[in-house]
Design a protein around this motif. Structure first.
Motif, PDB file in Angstrom:
ATOM      1  N   TRP A   1      50.581  37.815  37.951  1.00  0.00           N
ATOM      2  CA  TRP A   1      50.453  36.358  37.803  1.00  0.00           C
ATOM      3  C   TRP A   1      49.777  36.033  36.475  1.00  0.00           C
ATOM      4  CZ3 TRP A   1      46.661  32.714  37.175  1.00  0.00           C
ATOM      5  CH2 TRP A   1      46.996  31.392  37.483  1.00  0.00           C
ATOM      6  N   LEU A   2      48.691  36.743  36.161  1.00  0.00           N
ATOM      7  CA  LEU A   2      47.987  36.507  34.897  1.00  0.00           C
ATOM      8  C   LEU A   2      48.894  36.773  33.697  1.00  0.00           C
ATOM      9  CD1 LEU A   2      44.520  38.088  35.713  1.00  0.00           C
ATOM     10  CD2 LEU A   2      44.917  35.699  35.079  1.00  0.00           C
ATOM     11  N   ASN A   3      49.643  37.862  33.755  1.00  0.00           N
ATOM     12  CA  ASN A   3      50.543  38.189  32.640  1.00  0.00           C
ATOM     13  C   ASN A   3      51.621  37.128  32.454  1.00  0.00           C
ATOM     14  OD1 ASN A   3      49.271  40.546  31.755  1.00  0.00           O
ATOM     15  ND2 ASN A   3      50.369  41.804  33.239  1.00  0.00           N
ATOM     16  N   GLN A   4      52.041  36.495  33.543  1.00  0.00           N
ATOM     17  CA  GLN A   4      53.050  35.440  33.453  1.00  0.00           C
ATOM     18  C   GLN A   4      52.443  34.134  32.946  1.00  0.00           C
ATOM     19  OE1 GLN A   4      54.596  34.101  37.231  1.00  0.00           O
ATOM     20  NE2 GLN A   4      56.339  33.099  36.278  1.00  0.00           N
ATOM     21  N   LYS A   5      51.260  33.785  33.420  1.00  0.00           N
ATOM     22  CA  LYS A   5      50.678  32.468  33.135  1.00  0.00           C
ATOM     23  C   LYS A   5      49.811  32.424  31.877  1.00  0.00           C
ATOM     24  CE  LYS A   5      52.217  30.631  36.980  1.00  0.00           C
ATOM     25  NZ  LYS A   5      53.202  29.586  37.010  1.00  0.00           N
ATOM     26  N   TRP A   6      49.140  33.542  31.553  1.00  0.00           N
ATOM     27  CA  TRP A   6      48.176  33.547  30.445  1.00  0.00           C
ATOM     28  C   TRP A   6      48.925  33.817  29.152  1.00  0.00           C
ATOM     29  CZ3 TRP A   6      42.887  36.496  30.888  1.00  0.00           C
ATOM     30  CH2 TRP A   6      42.065  36.145  29.825  1.00  0.00           C
ATOM     31  N   VAL A   7      49.284  32.757  28.460  1.00  0.00           N
ATOM     32  CA  VAL A   7      50.026  32.881  27.209  1.00  0.00           C
ATOM     33  C   VAL A   7      49.065  32.718  26.034  1.00  0.00           C
ATOM     34  CG1 VAL A   7      52.196  32.102  28.222  1.00  0.00           C
ATOM     35  CG2 VAL A   7      50.664  30.425  27.219  1.00  0.00           C
TER      36      VAL A   7
ATOM     37  N   LYS B   1      44.469  36.339  24.351  1.00  0.00           N
ATOM     38  CA  LYS B   1      43.761  36.755  25.567  1.00  0.00           C
ATOM     39  C   LYS B   1      42.361  37.283  25.262  1.00  0.00           C
ATOM     40  CE  LYS B   1      48.020  37.783  28.050  1.00  0.00           C
ATOM     41  NZ  LYS B   1      48.948  37.315  27.052  1.00  0.00           N
TER      42      LYS B   1
ATOM     43  N   PHE C   1      40.020  32.061  38.881  1.00  0.00           N
ATOM     44  CA  PHE C   1      41.392  31.611  39.111  1.00  0.00           C
ATOM     45  C   PHE C   1      41.588  31.411  40.607  1.00  0.00           C
ATOM     46  CE2 PHE C   1      41.671  33.732  35.041  1.00  0.00           C
ATOM     47  CZ  PHE C   1      42.508  32.911  34.313  1.00  0.00           C
TER      48      PHE C   1
ATOM     49  N   LEU D   1      46.742  29.951  44.645  1.00  0.00           N
ATOM     50  CA  LEU D   1      47.789  29.674  43.663  1.00  0.00           C
ATOM     51  C   LEU D   1      48.303  30.948  43.014  1.00  0.00           C
ATOM     52  CD1 LEU D   1      46.463  26.454  41.897  1.00  0.00           C
ATOM     53  CD2 LEU D   1      48.279  26.657  43.586  1.00  0.00           C
ATOM     54  N   MET D   2      47.439  31.951  42.897  1.00  0.00           N
ATOM     55  CA  MET D   2      47.854  33.240  42.340  1.00  0.00           C
ATOM     56  C   MET D   2      48.749  34.010  43.309  1.00  0.00           C
ATOM     57  SD  MET D   2      44.385  34.673  40.591  1.00  0.00           S
ATOM     58  CE  MET D   2      45.082  35.809  39.401  1.00  0.00           C
TER      59      MET D   2
END
Length: 99
Positions: free
Chosen positions: A18-24, A27, A77, A81-82
Motif C-alpha cells: 500500500w505504501l509503495n502504491q500511495k507514497w509517491v 521518501k 497511517f 484504509l491500508m
C-alpha cells in the motif's frame, strides 16, 4: 509465547505494498533526510478526546506506524484504509417490521 497483538508478516507485506502504491515522490525522512523506514510490529490507536477528557470505549482509529530507522520520526497511517485491519463497527440491530 506468541504475541497475538503483533501484525502478521502478511499484514506488514500488505502495508508495504500500500505504501509503495500511495507514497509517491521523495521518501526521505523530513527530519534527517534518510530513507530507511520500518513498519512497527503493532498497530496503535490514538486516544479520542472530548473537551478536556478522553472517551474510553468509544470509536477508535487504528494506525500502522512507519518509523525512520535513523532518527525515530514516526508517520501514522490509517490501518483500515491500508487494508491491514478490518473496520470493526458493531452491527446495527435489525429493525422489527409489523406484518
Amino acid at each position: 509465547m506468541a504475541d497475538d497483538s503483533k501484525l502478521t508478516k502478511d499484514q506488514k507485506d500488505r502495508a508495504l505494498a500500500w505504501l509503495n502504491q500511495k507514497w509517491v515522490g521523495n521518501k526521505a525522512c523530513p527530519v534527517c533526510a534518510q530513507n530507511h523506514w520500518t513498519i512497527a510490529d503493532h498497530a496503535v490507536t490514538p486516544s479520542i478526546s472530548h473537551g478536556s477528557g478522553l472517551i474510553i470505549g468509544g470509536p477508535s482509529y487504528p494506525h500502522a506506524l512507519v518509523i525512520c530507522n535513523n532518527c525515530g520520526h514516526t508517520l501514522f497511517f490509517n490501518a483500515v484504509l491500508m487494508g491491514i485491519l478490518r473496520d470493526e463497527k458493531p452491527a446495527k440491530p435489525e429493525e422489527k417490521t409489523d406484518g
